[in-house]
Design a protein around this motif. Structure first.
Motif, PDB file in Angstrom:
ATOM      1  N   GLU A  23       0.829  -1.213   0.000  1.00  0.00           N
ATOM      2  CA  GLU A  23       0.000   0.000   0.000  1.00  0.00           C
ATOM      3  C   GLU A  23       0.860   1.258   0.000  1.00  0.00           C
ATOM      4  OE1 GLU A  23      -2.525  -0.420   3.377  1.00  0.00           O
ATOM      5  OE2 GLU A  23      -4.003  -1.671   2.329  1.00  0.00           O
ATOM      6  N   LEU A  24       1.939   1.224   0.821  1.00  0.00           N
ATOM      7  CA  LEU A  24       2.833   2.382   0.858  1.00  0.00           C
ATOM      8  C   LEU A  24       3.518   2.572  -0.485  1.00  0.00           C
ATOM      9  CD1 LEU A  24       4.299   4.679   2.271  1.00  0.00           C
ATOM     10  CD2 LEU A  24       5.922   3.001   3.198  1.00  0.00           C
ATOM     11  N   PHE A  25       3.990   1.499  -1.083  1.00  0.00           N
ATOM     12  CA  PHE A  25       4.663   1.599  -2.385  1.00  0.00           C
ATOM     13  C   PHE A  25       3.709   2.153  -3.443  1.00  0.00           C
ATOM     14  CE2 PHE A  25       5.611  -0.173  -6.558  1.00  0.00           C
ATOM     15  CZ  PHE A  25       6.945   0.222  -6.728  1.00  0.00           C
ATOM     16  N   ASN A  26       2.500   1.588  -3.488  1.00  0.00           N
ATOM     17  CA  ASN A  26       1.529   2.042  -4.495  1.00  0.00           C
ATOM     18  C   ASN A  26       1.169   3.518  -4.310  1.00  0.00           C
ATOM     19  OD1 ASN A  26       1.416  -0.483  -5.700  1.00  0.00           O
ATOM     20  ND2 ASN A  26      -0.253  -1.188  -4.378  1.00  0.00           N
ATOM     21  N   LYS A  27       1.078   3.957  -3.049  1.00  0.00           N
ATOM     22  CA  LYS A  27       0.772   5.365  -2.780  1.00  0.00           C
ATOM     23  C   LYS A  27       1.905   6.267  -3.267  1.00  0.00           C
ATOM     24  CE  LYS A  27      -0.532   8.591   0.882  1.00  0.00           C
ATOM     25  NZ  LYS A  27      -0.860   8.772   2.313  1.00  0.00           N
ATOM     26  N   LEU A  28       3.139   5.828  -3.036  1.00  0.00           N
ATOM     27  CA  LEU A  28       4.295   6.620  -3.484  1.00  0.00           C
ATOM     28  C   LEU A  28       4.295   6.784  -4.999  1.00  0.00           C
ATOM     29  CD1 LEU A  28       7.081   5.022  -1.237  1.00  0.00           C
ATOM     30  CD2 LEU A  28       6.060   7.290  -0.960  1.00  0.00           C
ATOM     31  N   VAL A  29       3.952   5.667  -5.704  1.00  0.00           N
ATOM     32  CA  VAL A  29       3.932   5.711  -7.168  1.00  0.00           C
ATOM     33  C   VAL A  29       2.748   6.532  -7.672  1.00  0.00           C
ATOM     34  CG1 VAL A  29       3.703   4.299  -9.259  1.00  0.00           C
ATOM     35  CG2 VAL A  29       5.131   3.501  -7.358  1.00  0.00           C
ATOM     36  N   ARG A  30       1.587   6.273  -7.078  1.00  0.00           N
ATOM     37  CA  ARG A  30       0.351   6.920  -7.541  1.00  0.00           C
ATOM     38  C   ARG A  30       0.393   8.428  -7.327  1.00  0.00           C
ATOM     39  NH1 ARG A  30      -2.635   4.093  -4.707  1.00  0.00           N
ATOM     40  NH2 ARG A  30      -2.950   5.523  -2.949  1.00  0.00           N
ATOM     41  N   GLU A  31       0.853   8.873  -6.158  1.00  0.00           N
ATOM     42  CA  GLU A  31       0.850  10.292  -5.832  1.00  0.00           C
ATOM     43  C   GLU A  31       2.183  10.974  -6.160  1.00  0.00           C
ATOM     44  OE1 GLU A  31      -0.445  10.855  -1.815  1.00  0.00           O
ATOM     45  OE2 GLU A  31      -2.202   9.540  -2.063  1.00  0.00           O
ATOM     46  N   LYS A  32       3.097  10.162  -6.731  1.00  0.00           N
ATOM     47  CA  LYS A  32       4.410  10.681  -7.138  1.00  0.00           C
ATOM     48  C   LYS A  32       5.093  11.442  -6.000  1.00  0.00           C
ATOM     49  CE  LYS A  32       3.042  11.002 -11.990  1.00  0.00           C
ATOM     50  NZ  LYS A  32       2.891  11.874 -13.181  1.00  0.00           N
ATOM     51  N   ILE A  33       5.041  10.832  -4.812  1.00  0.00           N
ATOM     52  CA  ILE A  33       5.642  11.448  -3.629  1.00  0.00           C
ATOM     53  C   ILE A  33       7.158  11.470  -3.748  1.00  0.00           C
ATOM     54  CG2 ILE A  33       5.932  11.188  -1.120  1.00  0.00           C
ATOM     55  CD1 ILE A  33       3.092  10.037  -1.055  1.00  0.00           C
ATOM     56  N   CYS A  34       7.710  10.417  -4.351  1.00  0.00           N
ATOM     57  CA  CYS A  34       9.161  10.376  -4.587  1.00  0.00           C
ATOM     58  C   CYS A  34       9.419   9.548  -5.844  1.00  0.00           C
ATOM     59  CB  CYS A  34       9.914   9.804  -3.389  1.00  0.00           C
ATOM     60  SG  CYS A  34       9.624   8.042  -3.123  1.00  0.00           S
ATOM     61  N   GLU A  35      10.588   9.703  -6.373  1.00  0.00           N
ATOM     62  CA  GLU A  35      10.965   8.958  -7.570  1.00  0.00           C
ATOM     63  C   GLU A  35      11.470   7.576  -7.145  1.00  0.00           C
ATOM     64  OE1 GLU A  35      11.202   8.421 -11.611  1.00  0.00           O
ATOM     65  OE2 GLU A  35      10.528  10.257 -10.598  1.00  0.00           O
ATOM     66  N   VAL A  36      10.691   6.554  -7.527  1.00  0.00           N
ATOM     67  CA  VAL A  36      11.077   5.191  -7.150  1.00  0.00           C
ATOM     68  C   VAL A  36      12.337   4.787  -7.905  1.00  0.00           C
ATOM     69  CG1 VAL A  36      10.346   2.781  -7.103  1.00  0.00           C
ATOM     70  CG2 VAL A  36       8.676   4.588  -6.698  1.00  0.00           C
TER      71      VAL A  36
END
Length: 505
Positions: A66-79
């Motif tokens: 869930e945390l990973f998907n949120k980071l990708v979806r909301e572009k919180i950081c560059e994976v």
């Protein structure tokens, strides 16, 4: 640090968060993250990667996703590749290999391409899940994309193929890797040598050893012991001994396991003198026999009825400070009983009980069987009655030994009662039990009782063994029975595909 008014940056916070995650306190890690955000700091990809790792440490796979998907979806950081690798590693280790493959495909479709480490992680997970064909397919994809497989790739696949019994595939993989100038390490190749040797395929095992030599990763003591074991399994002791000679000629000092393997091979072949010669060489090589080595020689001596030598060796073993195990005592008791030293076995059992050793049912079964064969049914029965007070329950072998003892004394009606007792005690007789009592009825020409028991065996889907069949047929033929009577007697002996093997024990 805050109290001392020392400067704190994101890097320092990242270290603290990582420490809490390793302590399985991801809750405190998020508390630090909250403080970081309130302080105006922008968390970077390293901090979020550590948080994802913390979820996996606590086996919180869903939260990590869930945390990973949120980071990708909301572009919180560059994976980056490290975060992808953390996700894939966590999913594989938690048994979610298919979801890890999905993550790999996502990575392949993005800007951050997977490297050999990521592919190795997924391949390892697939191998552990015994999905070998999928792992091999992923290997092919790696090569097609120009990603060079390495020793780790090869090791995972070889181990997976060996675990699935696909030894030919493992050998081909080694050859393919060598063509790519990838040489598996000694540990990996040893697994393959061991697997081939255990099946007696020593020629194939030697082929792997040659690859080891060519790669410069010379075979070690484990390699040679595996080869020796393979030849011993085939009964080829000359070649097994030759391996020991080659090993020493190449400057590889044999360890105690190498000697134990060869000694065991000699004992199984009945070559006890050769085994003893090798056994006495061990101290000259600066090695000490282990309890396993002693147990092997003890068993070998008892197997050829050299009981006195076995007892002397046992005394030597104790004098050398090697503590006997339960297996040692079982070998002594079983060997003594089988060689007619029942009184000595019973005395040893009593000493073991007085020493408060944790004995198992195997120990008591050996003595009970020995007593029954020695015509001491009453003593055997007393020992049987004491089993519950020893914390043990008799098994089918215990009951069968007692029934055999009754049969030897001609007490067939009592033997039949014990047959019924087994069912009442929750330990139903097996094919061996029935064959034991049927044979005694046949020997005493009590054909009607034998026939009833044979029919009962048939109803239970048990089959008479070859000895019982031969005894029934030979006896009737020698007694000149009428064909009709003979047919009636042997009808339960006719082969039936539904019958269980009489080897059940």
């Amino acid at each position: 640090m805050c109290t001392l008014d020392m400067p704190i940056d994101a890097f320092t916070v990242s270290i603290v968060i990582n420490c809490y995650c390793h302590l399985n306190r991801v809750d405190l890690s998020f508390a630090i993250l909250g403080w970081l955000l309130k302080s105006g700091y922008e968390p970077d990809v390293t901090i979020f990667t550590n948080l994802i790792k913390g979820f996996f440490f606590g086996n919180n796979v869903v939260e990590a996703e869930e945390l990973f998907n949120k980071l990708v979806r909301e572009k919180i950081c560059e994976v980056n590749e490290v975060m992808y690798g953390t996700m894939i590693n966590g999913l594989c280790k938690s048994g979610n290999t298919q979801r890890a493959i999905g993550m790999l495909r996502m990575m392949e479709g993005g800007n951050c391409k997977p490297n050999s480490v990521v592919y190795n992680t997924v391949i390892s997970g697939l191998c552990k899940d015994r999905m070998i064909d999928d792992a091999l397919q992923l290997l092919s994809e790696m090569i097609e994309k120009g990603i060079q497989p390495d020793v780790i790739t090869c090791s995972s696949l070889i181990e997976g193929l060996c675990n699935c019994g696909r030894l030919k595939g493992a050998k081909k993989l080694v050859s393919d890797m060598v063509e790519l100038d990838v040489y598996p390490d000694v540990i990996t190749l040893n697994k393959l040598v061991h697997a081939f040797s255990k099946k007696g395929l020593v020629k194939e095992a030697e082929g792997i050893v040659q690859i080891m030599v060519r790669s410069g990763e010379g075979p070690n003591a484990f390699t040679y012991s595996a080869l020796m074991d393979g030849y011993c399994l085939r009964g080829d002791m000359n070649k097994a001994a030759k391996v020991l000679e080659i090993m020493m000629a190449r400057g590889c000092a044999p360890d105690i396991y190498c000697y134990s393997v060869l000694i065991k091979g000699y004992c199984k072949k009945g070559n006890i003198d050769d085994a003893l010669t090798l056994f006495h060489e061990i101290p000259q090589k600066g090695l000490k026999p282990t309890v396993i080595t002693y147990n092997t020689v003890l068993q070998g001596l008892f197997d050829i009825s050299r009981s006195a030598d076995a007892i002397e060796l046992f005394k030597e073993m104790q004098a050398q400070g090697v503590s006997p195990t339960l297996s040692t005592h079982n070998i002594l008791i079983t060997g003594a009983c089988k060689n007619g030293f029942v009184a000595e076995a019973l005395s040893l059992l009593q000493r073991m009980e007085n020493s408060h050793l944790n004995l198992d049912i195997i120990t008591y079964n050996a003595v009970i069987d020995g007593l029954c064969r020695d015509g001491k049914f009453d003593v055997a029965k007393d020992l049987f009655d004491k089993l519950p007070s020893r914390g043990l329950q008799p098994d089918v072998i215990t009951y069968t030994s007692l029934i055999n003892g009754l049969c030897r004394e001609g007490l067939l009606s009592d033997a039949k009662e014990w047959l019924k007792k087994m069912d009442k005690d929750g330990c139903p007789p097996n094919s061996v039990t029935y064959n034991t009592i049927v044979r005694e009825f046949l020997r005493r020409s009590e054909h009607h009782e034998a026939k009833l028991l044979l029919e009962e065996m048939r109803r239970l889907d048990f089959s008479p063994d070859q000895y019982t069949r031969s005894l029934a047929l030979d006896q009737h033929l020698s007694e000149g029975q009428e064909p009709v009577i003979l047919d009636e007697m042997i009808s339960p002996l006719q082969p039936d595909n539904k019958l269980k093997s009489s080897n059940a024990n």
